[in-house]
Write a protein that holds these residues in place. Structure first.
Motif, PDB file in Angstrom:
ATOM      1  N   ARG A 182     -37.530  12.468 -12.101  1.00 53.76           N
ATOM      2  CA  ARG A 182     -36.516  11.476 -12.429  1.00 53.76           C
ATOM      3  C   ARG A 182     -36.913  10.154 -11.780  1.00 53.76           C
ATOM      4  O   ARG A 182     -37.733  10.132 -10.850  1.00 53.76           O
ATOM      5  CB  ARG A 182     -35.132  11.941 -11.970  1.00 53.76           C
ATOM      6  CG  ARG A 182     -35.093  12.492 -10.564  1.00 53.76           C
ATOM      7  CD  ARG A 182     -33.759  13.099 -10.213  1.00 53.76           C
ATOM      8  NE  ARG A 182     -32.741  12.050 -10.046  1.00 53.76           N
ATOM      9  CZ  ARG A 182     -31.438  12.257 -10.201  1.00 53.76           C
ATOM     10  NH1 ARG A 182     -31.002  13.459 -10.535  1.00 53.76           N
ATOM     11  NH2 ARG A 182     -30.576  11.274 -10.013  1.00 53.76           N
ATOM     12  N   HIS A 221     -34.850   4.600  -4.191  1.00 48.07           N
ATOM     13  CA  HIS A 221     -33.695   3.847  -4.649  1.00 48.07           C
ATOM     14  C   HIS A 221     -33.805   2.398  -4.148  1.00 48.07           C
ATOM     15  O   HIS A 221     -34.786   2.024  -3.508  1.00 48.07           O
ATOM     16  CB  HIS A 221     -32.410   4.471  -4.081  1.00 48.07           C
ATOM     17  CG  HIS A 221     -32.330   5.944  -4.270  1.00 48.07           C
ATOM     18  ND1 HIS A 221     -31.821   6.528  -5.397  1.00 48.07           N
ATOM     19  CD2 HIS A 221     -32.692   6.979  -3.454  1.00 48.07           C
ATOM     20  CE1 HIS A 221     -31.859   7.843  -5.290  1.00 48.07           C
ATOM     21  NE2 HIS A 221     -32.394   8.136  -4.118  1.00 48.07           N
ATOM     22  N   HIS A 253     -39.780  16.207  -7.994  1.00 48.34           N
ATOM     23  CA  HIS A 253     -38.689  15.781  -8.869  1.00 48.34           C
ATOM     24  C   HIS A 253     -39.268  15.124 -10.114  1.00 48.34           C
ATOM     25  O   HIS A 253     -40.440  14.706 -10.126  1.00 48.34           O
ATOM     26  CB  HIS A 253     -37.746  14.800  -8.164  1.00 48.34           C
ATOM     27  CG  HIS A 253     -36.976  15.432  -7.044  1.00 48.34           C
ATOM     28  ND1 HIS A 253     -37.476  15.507  -5.765  1.00 48.34           N
ATOM     29  CD2 HIS A 253     -35.751  16.021  -7.022  1.00 48.34           C
ATOM     30  CE1 HIS A 253     -36.591  16.135  -4.997  1.00 48.34           C
ATOM     31  NE2 HIS A 253     -35.540  16.442  -5.722  1.00 48.34           N
ATOM     32  N   ILE A 310     -24.763   8.414  -5.587  1.00 46.55           N
ATOM     33  CA  ILE A 310     -25.496   8.574  -6.850  1.00 46.55           C
ATOM     34  C   ILE A 310     -25.401  10.018  -7.319  1.00 46.55           C
ATOM     35  O   ILE A 310     -25.080  10.302  -8.480  1.00 46.55           O
ATOM     36  CB  ILE A 310     -26.973   8.156  -6.674  1.00 46.55           C
ATOM     37  CG1 ILE A 310     -27.076   6.643  -6.480  1.00 46.55           C
ATOM     38  CG2 ILE A 310     -27.799   8.582  -7.895  1.00 46.55           C
ATOM     39  CD1 ILE A 310     -28.466   6.174  -6.086  1.00 46.55           C
ATOM     40  N   ILE A 311     -25.693  10.946  -6.417  1.00 43.78           N
ATOM     41  CA  ILE A 311     -25.646  12.362  -6.768  1.00 43.78           C
ATOM     42  C   ILE A 311     -24.212  12.803  -7.004  1.00 43.78           C
ATOM     43  O   ILE A 311     -23.935  13.651  -7.871  1.00 43.78           O
ATOM     44  CB  ILE A 311     -26.297  13.215  -5.653  1.00 43.78           C
ATOM     45  CG1 ILE A 311     -27.714  12.701  -5.349  1.00 43.78           C
ATOM     46  CG2 ILE A 311     -26.342  14.679  -6.053  1.00 43.78           C
ATOM     47  CD1 ILE A 311     -28.642  12.684  -6.544  1.00 43.78           C
ATOM     48  N   ASP A 357     -35.636   8.002  -9.711  1.00 45.70           N
ATOM     49  CA  ASP A 357     -35.301   7.610  -8.345  1.00 45.70           C
ATOM     50  C   ASP A 357     -35.984   8.460  -7.280  1.00 45.70           C
ATOM     51  O   ASP A 357     -35.649   8.370  -6.107  1.00 45.70           O
ATOM     52  CB  ASP A 357     -33.787   7.599  -8.139  1.00 45.70           C
ATOM     53  CG  ASP A 357     -33.103   8.863  -8.650  1.00 45.70           C
ATOM     54  OD1 ASP A 357     -33.773   9.688  -9.282  1.00 45.70           O
ATOM     55  OD2 ASP A 357     -31.879   9.003  -8.425  1.00 45.70           O
ATOM     56  N   GLU A 394     -34.039  18.680 -14.129  1.00 44.56           N
ATOM     57  CA  GLU A 394     -34.708  17.862 -15.148  1.00 44.56           C
ATOM     58  C   GLU A 394     -36.006  18.487 -15.647  1.00 44.56           C
ATOM     59  O   GLU A 394     -36.422  18.262 -16.793  1.00 44.56           O
ATOM     60  CB  GLU A 394     -35.001  16.464 -14.590  1.00 44.56           C
ATOM     61  CG  GLU A 394     -33.789  15.590 -14.375  1.00 44.56           C
ATOM     62  CD  GLU A 394     -33.087  15.841 -13.052  1.00 44.56           C
ATOM     63  OE1 GLU A 394     -32.036  15.231 -12.820  1.00 44.56           O
ATOM     64  OE2 GLU A 394     -33.601  16.664 -12.259  1.00 44.56           O
ATOM     65  N   LYS A 402     -21.768  11.207  -8.390  1.00 44.98           N
ATOM     66  CA  LYS A 402     -21.345  10.874  -9.752  1.00 44.98           C
ATOM     67  C   LYS A 402     -21.883  11.881 -10.754  1.00 44.98           C
ATOM     68  O   LYS A 402     -21.210  12.232 -11.727  1.00 44.98           O
ATOM     69  CB  LYS A 402     -21.819   9.466 -10.110  1.00 44.98           C
ATOM     70  CG  LYS A 402     -21.078   8.356  -9.378  1.00 44.98           C
ATOM     71  CD  LYS A 402     -21.611   6.986  -9.783  1.00 44.98           C
ATOM     72  CE  LYS A 402     -20.885   5.879  -9.034  1.00 44.98           C
ATOM     73  NZ  LYS A 402     -21.418   4.533  -9.377  1.00 44.98           N
ATOM     74  N   GLU A 403     -23.099  12.374 -10.520  1.00 45.64           N
ATOM     75  CA  GLU A 403     -23.712  13.328 -11.435  1.00 45.64           C
ATOM     76  C   GLU A 403     -23.080  14.712 -11.325  1.00 45.64           C
ATOM     77  O   GLU A 403     -22.967  15.438 -12.313  1.00 45.64           O
ATOM     78  CB  GLU A 403     -25.216  13.446 -11.151  1.00 45.64           C
ATOM     79  CG  GLU A 403     -25.993  12.159 -11.352  1.00 45.64           C
ATOM     80  CD  GLU A 403     -27.462  12.311 -10.976  1.00 45.64           C
ATOM     81  OE1 GLU A 403     -27.888  13.444 -10.634  1.00 45.64           O
ATOM     82  OE2 GLU A 403     -28.184  11.299 -11.012  1.00 45.64           O
ATOM     83  N   ARG A 404     -22.659  15.086 -10.117  1.00 39.16           N
ATOM     84  CA  ARG A 404     -22.232  16.462  -9.881  1.00 39.16           C
ATOM     85  C   ARG A 404     -20.744  16.622  -9.618  1.00 39.16           C
ATOM     86  O   ARG A 404     -20.273  17.722  -9.347  1.00 39.16           O
ATOM     87  CB  ARG A 404     -23.022  17.034  -8.690  1.00 39.16           C
ATOM     88  CG  ARG A 404     -24.530  17.028  -8.938  1.00 39.16           C
ATOM     89  CD  ARG A 404     -25.296  17.731  -7.848  1.00 39.16           C
ATOM     90  NE  ARG A 404     -26.729  17.741  -8.128  1.00 39.16           N
ATOM     91  CZ  ARG A 404     -27.644  18.339  -7.374  1.00 39.16           C
ATOM     92  NH1 ARG A 404     -27.257  18.986  -6.286  1.00 39.16           N
ATOM     93  NH2 ARG A 404     -28.918  18.310  -7.706  1.00 39.16           N
ATOM     94  N   PHE A 414     -32.273  20.323  -8.761  1.00 39.93           N
ATOM     95  CA  PHE A 414     -32.326  19.365  -9.862  1.00 39.93           C
ATOM     96  C   PHE A 414     -32.994  20.067 -11.041  1.00 39.93           C
ATOM     97  O   PHE A 414     -34.007  20.748 -10.879  1.00 39.93           O
ATOM     98  CB  PHE A 414     -33.136  18.126  -9.473  1.00 39.93           C
ATOM     99  CG  PHE A 414     -32.462  17.250  -8.450  1.00 39.93           C
ATOM    100  CD1 PHE A 414     -31.739  16.135  -8.841  1.00 39.93           C
ATOM    101  CD2 PHE A 414     -32.557  17.536  -7.099  1.00 39.93           C
ATOM    102  CE1 PHE A 414     -31.123  15.314  -7.901  1.00 39.93           C
ATOM    103  CE2 PHE A 414     -31.952  16.732  -6.146  1.00 39.93           C
ATOM    104  CZ  PHE A 414     -31.228  15.616  -6.548  1.00 39.93           C
TER     105      PHE A 414
END
Length: 349
Positions: free
Chosen positions: A57, A14, A55, A264-265, A59, A122, A267-269, A120
């Motif tokens: 993604r 990040h 991962h 950050i996480i 970031d 993705e 907001k996603e979850r 995650f």
């Protein structure tokens, strides 16, 4: 009593946070090179294991832990090299075994696999897997990976992956690779690992670590019911943390990047935003962050190891993006200051 100490990383990439500034994220290529340097230092200062996450993604810089671990294998001497985790549900057990048997060859027998379902997701659409098959995919593939690990010629039937009818998987490791099952703490994962007799790693990233004692008890009971000796089981945990010269310095350096990463996480979850009160609670004696001076971090590790009966503790470092030179200093303090305190305490246990 020997308690292994090590590190894990997700190669977070990040924007870089300090107490008074924010710097743009470095390239993924530079972050990967930094990871290799961090593994080399971890080996130099005597840490026992380094685990690297997968991962898919922007970031997080590493999608292929085995490739990065292979790069570190030839420049390290003693440290065990593990994924943390391999998202086995969306990977192929044949390729996973082949990649880690190659790391094992390059490292002269130091490779391990830490397999998990993946928090995650993705990788599932990326590789064409249906999330409705989330549990079944893992159950089938961990069985296949274990079969490959034990047998050169494989006979296996499944419903979500094509069958293997008497084919060999190469290259072979000199001996069976350690395969750990990683979990965020669901009872089902403890029961699964116990039934298979696999070592288990608990990701403890919030709340009181001692609450995982119930999971450990379930794991041991299930293993014993399947004929495994509870005293031979290996149990690990990994938690967020950071070491600096003083508690005050550690907190000041660690808070900004951790807050940014969490949000950050969040907001996603749908999690609540990170607060200073949350931070103080988690770095306290009943929280899941191991942040402070070497003495503070060592004592908290000792308390967790004793409460859960751990054979391995891994500090997840860094979380978010901390300047590389600070990460290196924290690794050095962890190996040169924290580890001797923990080793001395458990020497005669």
């Amino acid at each position: 009593m020997k308690v292994e100490l090590g590190l894990t990383s997700f190669a977070d990439n990040h924007d870089i946070y300090t107490e008074d500034n924010v710097y743009p994220a470095i390239t993924n290529a530079e972050r990967i090179r930094n990871i290799v340097e961090e593994i080399q230092l971890a080996d130099e200062v005597g840490l026992d294991v380094y685990g690297l996450g997968e991962h898919h993604r922007p970031d997080y810089a590493v999608s292929s832990p085995a490739t990065v671990l292979a790069a570190a294998a030839s420049t390290t001497k003693h440290i065990k090299l593990s994924s943390a985790v391999t998202v086995l549900s969306s990977d192929d057990p044949v390729r996973v075994y082949q990649q880690f048997s190659t790391v094992d060859a390059l490292s002269n027998g130091r490779a391990e696999i830490m397999a998990g379902r993946g928090s995650f997701i993705e990788s599932f659409p990326l590789f064409g897997y249906n999330l409705n098959d989330y549990e079944q995919l893992f159950d089938e593939k961990i069985q296949l990976l274990m079969e490959i690990n034990q047998h050169e010629i494989v006979h296996w039937e499944g419903s979500l992956r094509p069958n293997i009818d008497g084919l060999g998987v190469y290259p072979r490791a000199d001996k069976a690779l350690p395969i750990w099952l990683a979990t965020g703490g669901t009872p089902e994962s403890s029961l699964k690992a116990g039934s298979l007799g696999l070592p288990i790693t608990y990701a403890i990233i919030g709340g009181n670590p001692k609450r995982f004692a119930r999971n450990v008890a379930m794991y041991k009971a299930m293993a014993e019911s399947h004929g495994y000796e509870p005293e031979t089981l290996q149990i690990a945990s990994h938690s967020w943390g950071y070491v600096a010269d003083t508690d005050e310095e550690a907190q000041a350096q660690y808070m900004p990047a951790t807050e940014a990463h969490h949000n950050i996480i969040a907001k996603e979850r749908g999690w609540p935003p990170f607060t200073y009160e949350h931070f103080q609670r988690e770095i306290g004696p009943n929280g899941a962050m191991y942040v402070g001076s070497p003495e503070t971090v060592a004592q908290k590790i000792i308390d967790t190891v004793e409460a859960l009966g751990l054979t391995r503790f891994m500090l997840h470092l860094p979380i978010g993006s901390i300047p590389h030179e600070r990460t290196l200093k924290s690794i050095r303090l962890f190996g040169e200051k924290v580890k001797p305190i923990v080793d001395a305490y458990f020497k005669d246990k």
